[in-house]
Design a protein around this motif. Structure first.
Motif, PDB file in Angstrom:
ATOM      1  N   LYS A 210       0.658  -1.457  -0.237  1.00  0.00           N
ATOM      2  CA  LYS A 210       0.041   0.339  -0.086  1.00  0.00           C
ATOM      3  C   LYS A 210       1.025   1.232  -0.507  1.00  0.00           C
ATOM      4  O   LYS A 210      -0.067   2.478   0.100  1.00  0.00           O
ATOM      5  N   ILE A 211       1.939   1.241  -0.462  1.00  0.00           N
ATOM      6  CA  ILE A 211       3.235   2.673  -0.632  1.00  0.00           C
ATOM      7  C   ILE A 211       2.409   3.488  -1.466  1.00  0.00           C
ATOM      8  O   ILE A 211       2.107   3.022  -1.993  1.00  0.00           O
TER       9      ILE A 211
ATOM     10  N   ALA B  24     -10.168  -3.440  -1.396  1.00  0.00           N
ATOM     11  CA  ALA B  24     -10.060  -2.046  -2.622  1.00  0.00           C
ATOM     12  C   ALA B  24     -10.176  -1.700  -0.805  1.00  0.00           C
ATOM     13  O   ALA B  24     -10.937  -1.683  -0.039  1.00  0.00           O
ATOM     14  N   GLU B  25      -9.928   0.189  -1.203  1.00  0.00           N
ATOM     15  CA  GLU B  25     -10.001   1.122  -0.739  1.00  0.00           C
ATOM     16  C   GLU B  25     -10.988   2.524  -0.808  1.00  0.00           C
ATOM     17  O   GLU B  25     -11.152   2.163  -1.831  1.00  0.00           O
ATOM     18  N   SER B  26     -11.841   3.058  -0.434  1.00  0.00           N
ATOM     19  CA  SER B  26     -12.862   4.184  -0.616  1.00  0.00           C
ATOM     20  C   SER B  26     -11.965   5.142  -1.213  1.00  0.00           C
ATOM     21  O   SER B  26     -10.500   5.483  -1.216  1.00  0.00           O
ATOM     22  N   ALA B  27     -12.731   6.173  -2.325  1.00  0.00           N
ATOM     23  CA  ALA B  27     -11.678   7.059  -2.481  1.00  0.00           C
ATOM     24  C   ALA B  27     -11.017   8.424  -2.028  1.00  0.00           C
ATOM     25  O   ALA B  27     -10.388   8.819  -1.670  1.00  0.00           O
ATOM     26  N   LYS B  28     -11.557   8.470  -0.940  1.00  0.00           N
ATOM     27  CA  LYS B  28     -11.588   9.242  -0.020  1.00  0.00           C
ATOM     28  C   LYS B  28      -9.880   9.120   1.141  1.00  0.00           C
ATOM     29  O   LYS B  28      -9.269   9.527   0.509  1.00  0.00           O
ATOM     30  N   ASP B  29     -10.017   7.418   1.039  1.00  0.00           N
ATOM     31  CA  ASP B  29      -8.713   7.157   1.664  1.00  0.00           C
ATOM     32  C   ASP B  29      -7.644   7.314   1.051  1.00  0.00           C
ATOM     33  O   ASP B  29      -6.467   7.256   0.986  1.00  0.00           O
ATOM     34  N   ASN B  30      -7.815   6.830  -0.483  1.00  0.00           N
ATOM     35  CA  ASN B  30      -7.105   6.728  -1.102  1.00  0.00           C
ATOM     36  C   ASN B  30      -6.414   7.832  -2.377  1.00  0.00           C
ATOM     37  O   ASN B  30      -5.309   8.086  -1.917  1.00  0.00           O
ATOM     38  N   ASP B  96      -0.447   0.396 -10.540  1.00  0.00           N
ATOM     39  CA  ASP B  96       0.389  -0.813 -10.034  1.00  0.00           C
ATOM     40  C   ASP B  96      -0.309  -1.136  -8.777  1.00  0.00           C
ATOM     41  O   ASP B  96      -0.113  -1.454  -7.294  1.00  0.00           O
ATOM     42  N   THR B  97      -0.985   0.159  -7.984  1.00  0.00           N
ATOM     43  CA  THR B  97      -1.171   0.653  -6.966  1.00  0.00           C
ATOM     44  C   THR B  97      -2.515   0.280  -6.635  1.00  0.00           C
ATOM     45  O   THR B  97      -3.105  -0.041  -5.257  1.00  0.00           O
ATOM     46  N   LEU B  98      -3.602   1.229  -7.504  1.00  0.00           N
ATOM     47  CA  LEU B  98      -4.946   1.334  -7.401  1.00  0.00           C
ATOM     48  C   LEU B  98      -5.657   0.286  -8.549  1.00  0.00           C
ATOM     49  O   LEU B  98      -4.762  -0.173  -9.451  1.00  0.00           O
ATOM     50  N   GLU B 102     -10.667   1.251  -8.237  1.00  0.00           N
ATOM     51  CA  GLU B 102     -10.926   2.152  -6.919  1.00  0.00           C
ATOM     52  C   GLU B 102      -9.912   3.753  -8.289  1.00  0.00           C
ATOM     53  O   GLU B 102     -10.373   4.682  -7.941  1.00  0.00           O
ATOM     54  N   ILE B 103      -9.743   3.684  -9.278  1.00  0.00           N
ATOM     55  CA  ILE B 103      -9.269   4.699  -9.965  1.00  0.00           C
ATOM     56  C   ILE B 103     -10.899   5.496 -10.658  1.00  0.00           C
ATOM     57  O   ILE B 103     -10.788   6.943 -10.223  1.00  0.00           O
TER      58      ILE B 103
END
Lengths: 240, 121
Positions: A210-211, B24-30, B96-98, B102-103
């Protein structure tokens, strides 16, 4: 026992004793290091066992770098020196959002929220550095890399870092110049093994899913140039 | 034999439960984790990193500028980086992160920050 046999035995003992003493000292230093990790409560800020955070919530709570692959990442000599004279490596702390505040022109680092690392004496620093150097959960990633020190970065090194891949957006290439959310890179060459740098640039998420460092998909040759540029920066810098 | 089979199944289940799955994370957190370092705590483009940047990050609350970009362009620039839409390389690729989802969620989040949609006007 004739004299020839006695001589052979003596030679064997002469050869083996330093190895035995060395091994015993190394094992005892390692065991001492594990005890010291507990004594100094290193686990209160560092993960000594994996895996790395798999959620943002866990990432945000991390107080210090993960150490379960410290032996793959750090140069042991640097660890030993740094633990005796710790100095901030991340200008905005471990997770920058926990250490910034609004400012007139841009968000600023709120230094009042940053804490100092504990300073160790020489003996404890040496023992802990030896233990950390033995923690190698990611050896497979390291073995996939081959550093080529003969590839000169030339003037392209800085160009790659600043302009082409935009690394300076987050990393400082000299004290006070560059981004704040990443680690300073002008000391990275002394701090990190070249293979770790190559591997981390190749795929940051393989080390830390997650970095906030993206994968820029560098071609191998540019990766070597970038790492050799970072090593060159460290040689030019007086900072440890 | 059955005992060993059961033990193996338990071991495999345990390994699966402890695998470092990426959630998967929320847009706000990303946005907080990946975007605010340059685009700032409130999206104004005043992040902690900007002091020495040759190109300043986009102000995400600027409805006029953000309105010139389609959702497809915003998706592309987040996924592939600034160069993909002929903008600065200081905007990195987050492929590679999202995840794509998520995007897409981040594009929607940007639209709430600018309170705007794509417009040809």
């Amino acid at each position: 026992m004739n004299s020839s046999m006695a001589m052979k035995l003596f030679n064997i003992l002469l050869f083996c004793t330093p190895i035995y003493v060395g091994l015993t000292l190394s094992i005892s230093a390692h065991a001492g290091g594990i005890g010291l990790l507990k004594k100094y409560d290193c686990a209160s800020c560092h993960a000594l066992t994996g895996p790395a955070p798999a959620t943002l919530a866990a990432l945000w709570q991390r107080k210090g770098p993960d150490l379960f692959y410290a032996g793959n990442k750090y140069r042991q000599a640097w660890l030993e020196t740094w633990l005796q004279q710790p100095k901030r490596i991340r200008p905005a702390g471990m997770f920058y959002m926990n250490h910034i505040k609004p400012g007139p022109k841009r968000n600023m680092v709120d230094t009042s929220t940053l804490t100092e690392h504990i300073q160790l004496n020489k003996k404890d620093a040496k023992a802990i550095a030896a233990t950390l150097a033995s923690m190698k959960t990611h050896t497979a990633l390291i073995q996939a890399e081959k550093h080529d020190a003969s590839i000169s970065p030339g003037p392209l090194g800085e160009m790659l870092f600043d302009k082409i891949y935009g690394c300076m957006a987050c990393h400082q290439i000299e004290p006070g110049f560059g981004g704040m959310s990443g680690t300073e890179v002008y000391t990275a060459g002394k701090r990190l093994t070249p293979e770790f740098m190559l591997s981390y640039i190749r795929n940051p998420q393989a080390w830390d899913p997650k970095i906030w460092m993206p994968n820029a998909h560098l071609p191998d040759n540019n990766k070597q140039k970038l790492v050799n540029y970072i090593i060159k920066l460290s040689k030019e810098s007086n900072d440890e | 034999m059955n005992k060993y089979l059961l033990m193996m199944l338990l071991a495999i289940t345990s390994m699966c439960l402890h695998s470092p799955a990426v959630n998967a994370e929320s847009a706000k957190d990303n946005y907080r984790t990946y975007c605010m370092q340059c685009h700032g705590m409130t999206g104004l483009g005043m992040g902690v990193n900007i002091q020495d940047m040759s190109v300043q990050p986009r102000d995400h609350t600027d409805a006029k500028a953000m309105g010139t970009r389609t959702d497809v362009e915003l998706f592309k620039v987040i996924k592939e980086g600034g160069l993909a839409i002929s903008k600065s390389s200081l905007m990195p690729p987050w492929a590679d992160t999202l995840t794509d989802q998520e995007i897409h969620d981040l594009v929607k989040h940007l639209r709430t920050l600018c309170n705007c949609e794509y417009s040809t006007k």
